[in-house]
Design an enzyme around this catalytic site. Structure first.
Site, mmCIF file in Angstrom:
data_model
loop_
_atom_site.group_PDB
_atom_site.id
_atom_site.type_symbol
_atom_site.label_atom_id
_atom_site.label_comp_id
_atom_site.label_asym_id
_atom_site.label_seq_id
_atom_site.Cartn_x
_atom_site.Cartn_y
_atom_site.Cartn_z
ATOM 1 N N LYS A 106 1.543 -6.911 8.656
ATOM 2 C CA LYS A 106 1.499 -5.361 8.256
ATOM 3 C C LYS A 106 2.631 -4.511 8.742
ATOM 4 O O LYS A 106 2.481 -4.462 9.787
ATOM 5 C CB LYS A 106 -0.047 -5.048 8.344
ATOM 6 N N GLY A 156 1.691 -1.185 -0.030
ATOM 7 C CA GLY A 156 -0.103 -0.006 -0.386
ATOM 8 C C GLY A 156 1.033 1.455 0.046
ATOM 9 O O GLY A 156 1.927 1.187 -0.366
ATOM 10 N N ASP A 181 -11.676 3.853 2.655
ATOM 11 C CA ASP A 181 -10.345 3.203 1.890
ATOM 12 C C ASP A 181 -11.279 1.929 1.229
ATOM 13 O O ASP A 181 -10.261 0.881 1.344
ATOM 14 C CB ASP A 181 -9.035 3.202 1.995
ATOM 15 N N THR A 220 0.975 3.160 2.802
ATOM 16 C CA THR A 220 2.325 3.451 3.733
ATOM 17 C C THR A 220 2.456 2.060 4.351
ATOM 18 O O THR A 220 3.884 2.425 5.528
ATOM 19 C CB THR A 220 1.400 3.949 4.648
ATOM 20 N N SER A 221 2.300 0.935 3.458
ATOM 21 C CA SER A 221 2.828 -0.690 4.280
ATOM 22 C C SER A 221 2.786 -1.215 3.398
ATOM 23 O O SER A 221 2.539 -1.511 1.927
ATOM 24 C CB SER A 221 1.856 -0.366 5.516
#
Length: 267
Positions: free
Chosen positions: A41, A21, A131, A23-24
């Site tokens: 994650k 993603g 999201d 940010t991760s």
């Protein structure tokens, strides 16, 4: 990116990537203590640790078949640098996009209903997911839809100067910086339907993605009804982990023991 065989904690052995993603990154891993496969994650930018922790805390309070369950938050040193991640249930199955490529809208209604049920639980807590998109939905081997990732979740009716989410799925009111509620998730859900299912009812898509929130279905529950799914949402109520009451001194001593055991592995 973490390579297969990487050890974290040292408890988790990475066995492969699951996704990436903004940010991760997500990985499949083997929990050597619990002797089971899990998802990890991993935060890519430690400057976002506070938001990452907030996401974990929100997910930790939830227990519902349509929402992924998380296990533990970890803060370790890896390669000489701090690394924050959490372990979670590994949802075996496929992404919604892959599932949609093999089924019709009618055949996918139960899975889509699961997603709406998960959204209804979040909305009942005063949160919007923020999201909703195909990458954040898994279809389990049992055929259930599971909603992932609360990294963009926010309280309802809160105006945000910095909007998080995925371009193309963000409702107009979010882009305008106006207060948003569950209808912004309904908008993203409608966009997702139109993207994945050419045979989805046009009137339903038009209503769900209307530019004016007041002209969309008022809630995930109403959207569920419009899909023709009459499941009782009572079974989708929030279920929180049990808490010990009483014996404050004993519980305090136990907390000290647990903190000492966790040491540097859990912040």
């Amino acid at each position: 990116m973490l390579s297969s065989g990487t050890m974290l904690a040292p408890r988790f052995r990475v066995t492969g990537p699951l996704g990436r993603g903004s940010t991760s990154e997500a990985y499949r891993a083997r929990d050597l203590v619990a002797d089971e496969d899990v998802a990890l994650k991993v935060l890519r930018d430690e400057r976002l640790e506070a938001a990452f922790r907030t996401e974990f805390e929100r997910l930790r309070e939830l227990a519902h078949p349509a929402l992924v369950s998380v296990r533990e938050l970890w803060h370790v040193t890896h390669g000489g640098r701090p690394l924050t991640f959490y372990s979670a249930e590994l949802v075996r199955g496929e992404g919604l996009s892959a599932h949609a490529a093999r089924v019709t809208f009618h055949e996918a209604r139960a899975v889509l209903g699961d997603v709406l049920e998960g959204l209804a639980v979040l909305h009942g807590l005063g949160l919007r997911h923020g999201d909703v998109k195909p990458d954040n939905v898994r279809v389990s081997e049992a055929g259930r839809g599971v909603l992932l990732d609360l990294g963009c979740a926010a309280p309802q009716d809160l105006a945000q100067a910095d909007v998080s989410g995925t371009p193309g799925y963000l409702a107009p009111e979010l882009l305008a910086g106006a207060p948003a509620d569950e209808r912004s998730d309904v908008y993203a859900f409608g966009v997702m339907l139109g993207e994945l299912f050419r045979d989805a009812p046009k009137k339903l898509l038009a209503r769900a993605t209307h530019a004016e929130p007041a002209k969309r279905p008022a809630s995930a529950a109403e959207m569920l009804t419009l899909l023709g799914d009459d499941r009782p949402l009572e079974r989708g109520r929030l279920s929180r982990p049990p808490r010990l009451l009483g014996r404050a001194e004993e519980r305090a001593r136990m907390a000290d023991v647990c903190a000492a055991w966790r040491g540097a592995y859990v912040a």
